[in-house]
Design an enzyme around this catalytic site. Structure first.
Site, mmCIF file in Angstrom:
data_model
loop_
_atom_site.group_PDB
_atom_site.id
_atom_site.type_symbol
_atom_site.label_atom_id
_atom_site.label_comp_id
_atom_site.label_asym_id
_atom_site.label_seq_id
_atom_site.Cartn_x
_atom_site.Cartn_y
_atom_site.Cartn_z
ATOM 1 N N ASN A 90 -10.128 0.065 0.103
ATOM 2 C CA ASN A 90 -8.668 0.159 0.069
ATOM 3 C C ASN A 90 -8.170 -0.487 -1.228
ATOM 4 O OD1 ASN A 90 -5.926 -0.177 0.420
ATOM 5 N ND2 ASN A 90 -6.062 -1.016 2.491
ATOM 6 N N HIS B 147 -3.366 7.435 1.929
ATOM 7 C CA HIS B 147 -3.740 6.076 1.520
ATOM 8 C C HIS B 147 -5.068 5.775 2.215
ATOM 9 C CE1 HIS B 147 -3.980 1.873 0.936
ATOM 10 N NE2 HIS B 147 -3.642 1.546 2.170
ATOM 11 N N CYS C 14 0.811 -1.226 0.000
ATOM 12 C CA CYS C 14 0.000 0.000 0.000
ATOM 13 C C CYS C 14 0.845 1.277 0.000
ATOM 14 C CB CYS C 14 -0.964 0.000 1.179
ATOM 15 S SG CYS C 14 -2.094 -1.395 1.148
#
Ligand code: UT7
Length: 323
Positions: free
Chosen positions: A280, A250, A114
């Site tokens: 996500n 993020h 990520c």
């Protein structure tokens, strides 16, 4: 004269199929209420059966090239941040290069889960600043749905698919009008591998594996490490972190984002938040959120923008730039 890496265009792509929390509640023991309250997620996009990570990346790249007024021939470096490559090799970046019809320069993938987009952006900038390359496509692209265990409610409700891309161009300082990449902070603590990983791989199981996460332990690490990275880039640039125009995080969990906002005394309306509609999307979430901010007119040329990421590894980092 030194050169600056300026974002001259960005592009986003989300697959057509939407999976809502209510849809998920029919597959695993969860509820719309739990997912919204604990994460802020309402729905996520899921790639079609024939859609690969490179296909998502190519759509985002085409949109970014259009926004920059560039063609694939103008690009001399492609970096794809991804955890879900089409193949073990060659890189997804090589496949993207071929699908775009570009043939010049370098193409490679970056794997920092990520945090991948922050790593990729920072890497591209070094090549541009050194004068070795002129125009890069920096892409975050994921088909994360392919590595989810759809029977594990603690992970499958969190992630989605998508891609976002920047065209990053080297410009002489004088031509950059104060715009461009300022600095970044990249970190990894490999001792924390067990908190978030995939239980398969080429040299271990010869399978892609599924995501495994000790969510609450990752959560506990997140706010401190992300805030520290953001404070570092701000201090290194000689600014107060509160003077940024936009915070592009993020998108892992709305509660993490709010925790960072509170810790750094930022304002909620400085945040570009896309988690509700996308979940996500790992390496894609930062450019997707940035593009959303540009598309709806919030992020304007010259605005001071702080990006951050955190993910498996654990990896984490931040990048500061003028849009
Ligand atoms: O992008 C990469 C980095 N990843 C992250 O930053 C993720 C960080 N972690 C998180 O966002 C949160 O920890 C989660 C959203 C994953 C979980 O939220 P939480 O508030 O930390 O919940 P928890 O794991 O402590 O679980 C609380 C309860 C448990 O039940 P008991 O033991 O209290 O009875 C879980 O079994 O919630 C249960 N639970 C669920 N219930 C309904 C876990 N997942 C679900 C679910 N639906 N999907």
């Amino acid at each position: 004269m030194s050169s600056k890496a300026v974002i001259t265009g960005c592009g986003a792509y989300l697959p057509e199929t939407i999976l809502t929390n209510t849809d998920l509640a029919k597959k695993v023991d969860t509820s719309d209420e739990w997912i919204r309250e604990r994460t802020g997620i309402r729905q996520r996009h899921i790639a079609g059966e024939d859609e690969k990570t490179s296909d998502l990346a190519v759509e985002a790249a085409k949109a970014a090239l259009k926004a920059a007024g560039r063609s694939p021939d103008d690009i001399d470096m492609i970096i794809v941040a991804t955890t879900t490559p089409d193949l073990t090799f060659p890189s997804t970046a090589a496949i993207v290069q071929a699908k775009l019809g570009a043939a010049a320069g370098a193409a490679f993938d970056i794997q920092a889960v990520c945090t991948g987009f922050i790593y990729a952006l920072s890497t591209a900038e070094k090549f541009l600043a050194a004068g070795q390359h002129k125009r890069a496509l920096v892409i975050g692209a994921e088909t994360f749905s392919r590595i989810l265990d759809w029977t594990d409610r603690t992970t499958c409700v969190l992630f989605g698919d998508g891609a976002g891309a920047f065209v990053l161009e080297a410009k002489d300082e004088a031509d950059a009008d104060g715009r461009g990449y300022i600095n970044s902070y990249l970190r990894c603590d490999g001792r924390l591998v067990d908190l978030l990983y995939v239980d398969g791989g080429v040299s271990s199981t010869q399978t892609a594996g599924h995501v495994r996460m000790q969510g609450n332990k990752v959560f506990r690490e997140a706010v401190t490490r992300i805030s520290q990275a953001m404070e570092w880039v701000a201090a290194d640039a000689g600014i107060d972190v509160r003077s940024i125009d936009w915070f592009v995080p993020h998108q892992a969990n709305e509660r993490i984002i709010k925790g960072v906002v509170k810790k750094l005394d930022l304002a909620e309306n400085q945040v570009i938040n896309t988690i509700g509609g996308q979940g996500n999307t790992s390496a894609a979430s930062i450019p997707l959120a940035y593009c959303q901010g540009v598309a709806d007119g919030r992020i304007k040329p010259g605005d001071l923008v702080l990006l951050e990421g955190m993910g498996g590894g654990l990896t984490w980092g931040a990048a500061l730039l003028r849009a």
